[in-house]
Design a protein around this motif. Structure first.
Motif, PDB file in Angstrom:
ATOM      1  N   ALA A 121      77.303  16.456  49.827  1.00  0.00           N
ATOM      2  CA  ALA A 121      77.447  15.267  48.995  1.00  0.00           C
ATOM      3  C   ALA A 121      76.281  14.313  49.192  1.00  0.00           C
ATOM      4  O   ALA A 121      75.675  14.260  50.273  1.00  0.00           O
ATOM      5  CB  ALA A 121      78.755  14.548  49.323  1.00  0.00           C
ATOM      6  N   GLU A 123      74.972  10.657  49.911  1.00  0.00           N
ATOM      7  CA  GLU A 123      75.544   9.629  50.795  1.00  0.00           C
ATOM      8  C   GLU A 123      76.321   8.582  50.010  1.00  0.00           C
ATOM      9  O   GLU A 123      77.229   7.934  50.550  1.00  0.00           O
ATOM     10  CB  GLU A 123      74.429   8.961  51.589  1.00  0.00           C
ATOM     11  N   ASP A 165      83.631   6.951  52.805  1.00  0.00           N
ATOM     12  CA  ASP A 165      82.318   7.385  52.346  1.00  0.00           C
ATOM     13  C   ASP A 165      81.979   8.789  52.832  1.00  0.00           C
ATOM     14  O   ASP A 165      82.737   9.425  53.577  1.00  0.00           O
ATOM     15  CB  ASP A 165      81.234   6.382  52.758  1.00  0.00           C
ATOM     16  N   ALA A 166      80.818   9.282  52.383  1.00  0.00           N
ATOM     17  CA  ALA A 166      80.423  10.660  52.673  1.00  0.00           C
ATOM     18  C   ALA A 166      80.152  10.878  54.154  1.00  0.00           C
ATOM     19  O   ALA A 166      80.397  11.970  54.679  1.00  0.00           O
ATOM     20  CB  ALA A 166      79.194  11.028  51.844  1.00  0.00           C
ATOM     21  N   ARG A 167      79.634   9.870  54.828  1.00  0.00           N
ATOM     22  CA  ARG A 167      79.383  10.021  56.263  1.00  0.00           C
ATOM     23  C   ARG A 167      80.691  10.244  57.019  1.00  0.00           C
ATOM     24  O   ARG A 167      80.769  11.080  57.921  1.00  0.00           O
ATOM     25  CB  ARG A 167      78.656   8.783  56.813  1.00  0.00           C
ATOM     26  N   VAL A 170      82.016  13.760  56.493  1.00  0.00           N
ATOM     27  CA  VAL A 170      81.407  14.731  57.409  1.00  0.00           C
ATOM     28  C   VAL A 170      82.089  14.659  58.770  1.00  0.00           C
ATOM     29  O   VAL A 170      82.454  15.681  59.367  1.00  0.00           O
ATOM     30  CB  VAL A 170      79.890  14.478  57.564  1.00  0.00           C
ATOM     31  N   SER A 177      77.795  18.191  54.817  1.00  0.00           N
ATOM     32  CA  SER A 177      76.542  17.455  54.891  1.00  0.00           C
ATOM     33  C   SER A 177      76.543  16.317  53.895  1.00  0.00           C
ATOM     34  O   SER A 177      77.030  16.457  52.771  1.00  0.00           O
ATOM     35  CB  SER A 177      75.369  18.413  54.600  1.00  0.00           C
ATOM     36  N   ALA A 178      75.993  15.165  54.317  1.00  0.00           N
ATOM     37  CA  ALA A 178      75.788  14.014  53.436  1.00  0.00           C
ATOM     38  C   ALA A 178      74.314  13.630  53.527  1.00  0.00           C
ATOM     39  O   ALA A 178      73.797  13.402  54.625  1.00  0.00           O
ATOM     40  CB  ALA A 178      76.669  12.848  53.855  1.00  0.00           C
ATOM     41  N   LEU A 184      69.702  15.822  47.587  1.00  0.00           N
ATOM     42  CA  LEU A 184      70.921  16.603  47.383  1.00  0.00           C
ATOM     43  C   LEU A 184      70.623  18.031  46.925  1.00  0.00           C
ATOM     44  O   LEU A 184      71.166  18.996  47.473  1.00  0.00           O
ATOM     45  CB  LEU A 184      71.829  15.897  46.371  1.00  0.00           C
TER      46      LEU A 184
END
Length: 255
Positions: A121, A123, A165-167, A170, A177-178, A184
């Motif tokens: 994704a 971030e 969020d993406a972090r 993960v 992975s972000a 990307l």
């Protein structure tokens, strides 16, 4: 005739299945569900396809069920009844599936992300299990999501519906992975390139192994895994891979 909502194309052994319904944030309408199932079936049946990428147009990966179609009990039930087959197609696909998210995923969209083998994704992408906030239960998606998530995170996020969020996705195991949005595609390519190096039959068998039920004992587990290992060492694919390694060349299945 209605415009196509899911596009399918194959380039260099990579089948790209693209959700293209930005007007409703790629919601899982009846048409999109049917076309997505068709694309997944085509990829599974095509021996030239080595990796499947689930992609999207517009700012949102997938917002979940189309709530306008689910306004009545019968329509809502139909959507829910059809969705498990999609998640199972992704989860059990003999070909590795990579989800590419340039934007948010919600509810059923997160179930799709969890069903994929690899998820990457931007971030800026966000996630949420919004079901409880509209008075429903994230039941169907739990089948693919719960094996991925840390238990504490699952309780928190399923019960609160909070956006994350993406972090954090993960950190809790939802995605792999972000990366910055500009990186990307390169990150997706990094995974697809690595997956294409694996033997097609070995990859399919490894996916089955990863989702197998626990054996009754460690001894039984070793026995089963020894049979699997020996069978592949003796197989034509295994022998080709070993020979290619010794000869310092690419195996014959590498695109």
């Amino acid at each position: 005739m209605a415009d196509e909502l899911v596009h399918y194309d194959v380039t260099g052994g990579v089948a790209r299945i693209t959700l293209d319904s930005p007007h409703n944030r790629n919601a899982l309408s009846a048409q999109l569900r049917a076309e997505l199932r068709d694309g997944l079936s085509r990829a599974a049946e095509d021996e030239a396809v080595r990796v499947v990428v689930l992609d999207h147009t517009g700012p949102v990966f997938c917002s979940g069920m189309d709530l306008k179609e689910a306004g009545g009990a019968a329509a809502g039930a139909q959507g829910v009844n059809e969705f498990p087959a999609i998640l199972e197609q992704i989860w059990t696909s003999p070909t590795p599936v990579v989800a590419r998210l340039a934007g948010p995923a919600r509810a059923g969209g997160v179930g799709i992300v969890a069903a994929a083998d690899i998820a990457v994704a931007a971030e800026s992408a966000t996630f949420a299990f919004t079901e409880v906030r509209i008075g429903v239960v994230p039941a169907v998606i739990s089948v693919t999501v719960l094996p991925r998530l840390l238990p504490r995170a699952a309780h928190e996020l399923f019960l609160t519906g909070e956006t994350f969020d993406a972090r954090r996705a993960v950190a809790i195991g939802l995605i792999n992975s972000a990366v910055p949005a500009d990186d990307l595609d390169a990150e997706v390519d990094r995974y697809t390139d690595m997956l294409a190096l694996g033997g097609p039959k070995a990859l399919a068998a490894t996916k089955q192994m990863l989702r197998r039920a626990p054996a009754e004992s460690m001894s039984a587990d070793f026995s089963e895994m020894l049979r699997l290992s020996a069978g592949f060492f003796a197989s034509a694919e295994g022998q080709e891979g070993i020979t290619a390694f010794a000869q310092k060349r690419k195996a014959n299945w590498v695109p």
